[in-house]
Write a protein that holds these residues in place. Structure first.
Motif, PDB file in Angstrom:
ATOM      1  N   ILE A 183       0.749  -1.206   0.018  1.00 22.99           N
ATOM      2  CA  ILE A 183       0.043   0.004  -0.043  1.00 22.99           C
ATOM      3  C   ILE A 183       0.944   1.225  -0.107  1.00 22.99           C
ATOM      4  O   ILE A 183       0.471   2.168  -0.698  1.00 22.99           O
ATOM      5  CB  ILE A 183      -0.989   0.077   1.162  1.00 22.99           C
ATOM      6  CG1 ILE A 183      -2.089  -1.021   1.177  1.00 22.99           C
ATOM      7  CG2 ILE A 183      -1.650   1.224   1.300  1.00 22.99           C
ATOM      8  CD1 ILE A 183      -2.815  -1.394   2.367  1.00 22.99           C
ATOM      9  N   VAL A 184       1.888   1.246   0.754  1.00 24.85           N
ATOM     10  CA  VAL A 184       2.879   2.623   0.913  1.00 24.85           C
ATOM     11  C   VAL A 184       3.518   2.597  -0.488  1.00 24.85           C
ATOM     12  O   VAL A 184       3.616   3.634  -0.993  1.00 24.85           O
ATOM     13  CB  VAL A 184       4.016   2.223   1.982  1.00 24.85           C
ATOM     14  CG1 VAL A 184       4.831   3.350   2.051  1.00 24.85           C
ATOM     15  CG2 VAL A 184       3.128   2.252   3.311  1.00 24.85           C
ATOM     16  N   GLY A 223       1.201   1.985 -10.178  1.00 27.84           N
ATOM     17  CA  GLY A 223       0.926   2.310  -8.663  1.00 27.84           C
ATOM     18  C   GLY A 223      -0.422   1.813  -8.512  1.00 27.84           C
ATOM     19  O   GLY A 223      -0.573   1.374  -7.292  1.00 27.84           O
ATOM     20  N   VAL A 224      -1.459   1.862  -9.357  1.00 30.53           N
ATOM     21  CA  VAL A 224      -2.889   1.524  -8.779  1.00 30.53           C
ATOM     22  C   VAL A 224      -2.757   0.014  -8.656  1.00 30.53           C
ATOM     23  O   VAL A 224      -3.615  -0.491  -7.785  1.00 30.53           O
ATOM     24  CB  VAL A 224      -3.886   2.017  -9.796  1.00 30.53           C
ATOM     25  CG1 VAL A 224      -5.133   1.205  -9.776  1.00 30.53           C
ATOM     26  CG2 VAL A 224      -3.951   3.616  -9.950  1.00 30.53           C
ATOM     27  N   SER A 225      -2.045  -0.638  -9.537  1.00 23.57           N
ATOM     28  CA  SER A 225      -1.976  -1.960  -9.409  1.00 23.57           C
ATOM     29  C   SER A 225      -1.360  -2.648  -8.043  1.00 23.57           C
ATOM     30  O   SER A 225      -1.894  -3.363  -7.305  1.00 23.57           O
ATOM     31  CB  SER A 225      -1.139  -3.055 -10.514  1.00 23.57           C
ATOM     32  OG  SER A 225      -1.160  -4.316 -10.505  1.00 23.57           O
ATOM     33  N   ILE A 226      -0.377  -2.125  -7.708  1.00 27.58           N
ATOM     34  CA  ILE A 226       0.525  -2.584  -6.580  1.00 27.58           C
ATOM     35  C   ILE A 226      -0.515  -1.946  -5.380  1.00 27.58           C
ATOM     36  O   ILE A 226      -0.745  -2.802  -4.300  1.00 27.58           O
ATOM     37  CB  ILE A 226       1.675  -1.703  -6.448  1.00 27.58           C
ATOM     38  CG1 ILE A 226       2.644  -2.150  -7.450  1.00 27.58           C
ATOM     39  CG2 ILE A 226       2.430  -1.784  -4.881  1.00 27.58           C
ATOM     40  CD1 ILE A 226       3.988  -1.025  -7.688  1.00 27.58           C
ATOM     41  N   HIS A 269      -3.393  -4.463  -4.988  1.00 27.80           N
ATOM     42  CA  HIS A 269      -3.080  -5.960  -4.468  1.00 27.80           C
ATOM     43  C   HIS A 269      -2.751  -5.777  -2.901  1.00 27.80           C
ATOM     44  O   HIS A 269      -2.882  -6.642  -2.390  1.00 27.80           O
ATOM     45  CB  HIS A 269      -1.970  -6.523  -5.291  1.00 27.80           C
ATOM     46  CG  HIS A 269      -2.526  -6.922  -6.773  1.00 27.80           C
ATOM     47  ND1 HIS A 269      -3.046  -8.019  -6.980  1.00 27.80           N
ATOM     48  CD2 HIS A 269      -2.159  -6.481  -8.022  1.00 27.80           C
ATOM     49  CE1 HIS A 269      -3.294  -8.183  -8.253  1.00 27.80           C
ATOM     50  NE2 HIS A 269      -2.726  -7.176  -8.707  1.00 27.80           N
ATOM     51  N   GLY A 270      -2.196  -4.671  -2.500  1.00 23.74           N
ATOM     52  CA  GLY A 270      -1.821  -4.621  -1.157  1.00 23.74           C
ATOM     53  C   GLY A 270      -3.026  -4.660  -0.304  1.00 23.74           C
ATOM     54  O   GLY A 270      -3.494  -5.025   0.751  1.00 23.74           O
TER      55      GLY A 270
END
Length: 247
Positions: A102-103, A236-239, A242-243
């Motif tokens: 998320i970070v 960035g949105v994908s990471i 998934h977080g």
């Protein structure tokens, strides 16, 4: 880690397609492959084998842009990246990656307005910024695949553009992926089946990298930057997504 023939064909097709995207923007291949393979193999298996595949993927990418890499940026980014990679890999063994993802996602998304703010004021990342950023890039690479978005953002912030970004990114990432593979093997996180599958993924990506090199050479500077920024946003949105899902 034996895959059914239909799944193996899917992985090969995704490897080819993602290499085209990654070859145009300098990253994205790892994010796409992670999203494809995680439901099949699990995240613990995916990260080590993609480190091995990344060696071949980036060797192909570097070959097509080899005349344009920035030696100064490599010298500033690579040493701290390799040093911090070791720490990130040790953290990977024990830490729940969801909160960190998320970070990372938020930091990646912030890179676009931050780069534009810096560019509007005719500022560039200096030697210290590249060194600190290189350490961050290395640490994050020990924890997750698809962190090329961080390095691309650094190189853009340092004033690099076009094929210089792609060549420099590929050369630094080759060294990172070789080191990651050795560490993962030493920690028994990469077995022979992972080595074979990683090799297949890497080889399947080479034609995609060639196609990408043809496309990049035919597009203008502004269009290439726009594509990279779009990929940064998607990454960035994908990471981040998934977080949040993993919590």
């Amino acid at each position: 880690m034996n895959l059914a023939p239909d799944l193996l064909l899917l992985v090969i097709a995704v490897s080819f397609g993602s290499a085209i995207i990654g070859g145009m923007g300098g990253f994205g291949t790892g994010i796409i492959l992670t999203a494809t393979l995680t439901p099949i193999l699990g995240i613990k298996a995916v990260v080590p084998l993609l480190a091995l595949a990344g060696i071949i993927i980036n060797l192909g990418r570097f070959w097509f842009y080899r005349r344009d890499f920035d030696a100064r940026a490599v010298r500033l980014v690579l040493p701290p990246a390799l040093l911090c990679l070791v720490g990130g890999t040790l953290v990977y063994r024990h830490l729940d990656p969801a909160p960190l993802a998320i970070v990372i996602g938020l930091v990646v998304l912030a890179a676009i307005p931050a780069r534009r703010w810096v560019q509007a004021r005719h500022l560039h990342l200096g030697a210290r910024g590249l060194t600190v950023g290189g350490g961050l890039f290395g640490f994050l690479n020990g924890i997750a695949s698809g962190m090329g978005v961080v390095l691309i953002s650094l190189l853009l912030g340092a004033g690099l553009s076009g094929t210089a970004v792609l060549a420099t990114d590929a050369l630094v990432t080759i060294a990172i992926d070789v080191t990651r593979s050795l560490i993962f093997g030493k920690l028994d996180l990469l077995d022979m089946s992972g080595v074979i599958l990683g090799g297949v993924i890497g080889l399947a990506s080479l034609p995609g990298s060639w196609v990408a090199s043809l496309l990049v050479k035919r597009m203008g500077h502004k269009m290439h930057i726009a594509i990279i920024e779009a990929l940064i946003a998607i990454g960035g949105v994908s990471i981040l997504y998934h977080g949040i899902r993993a919590i």
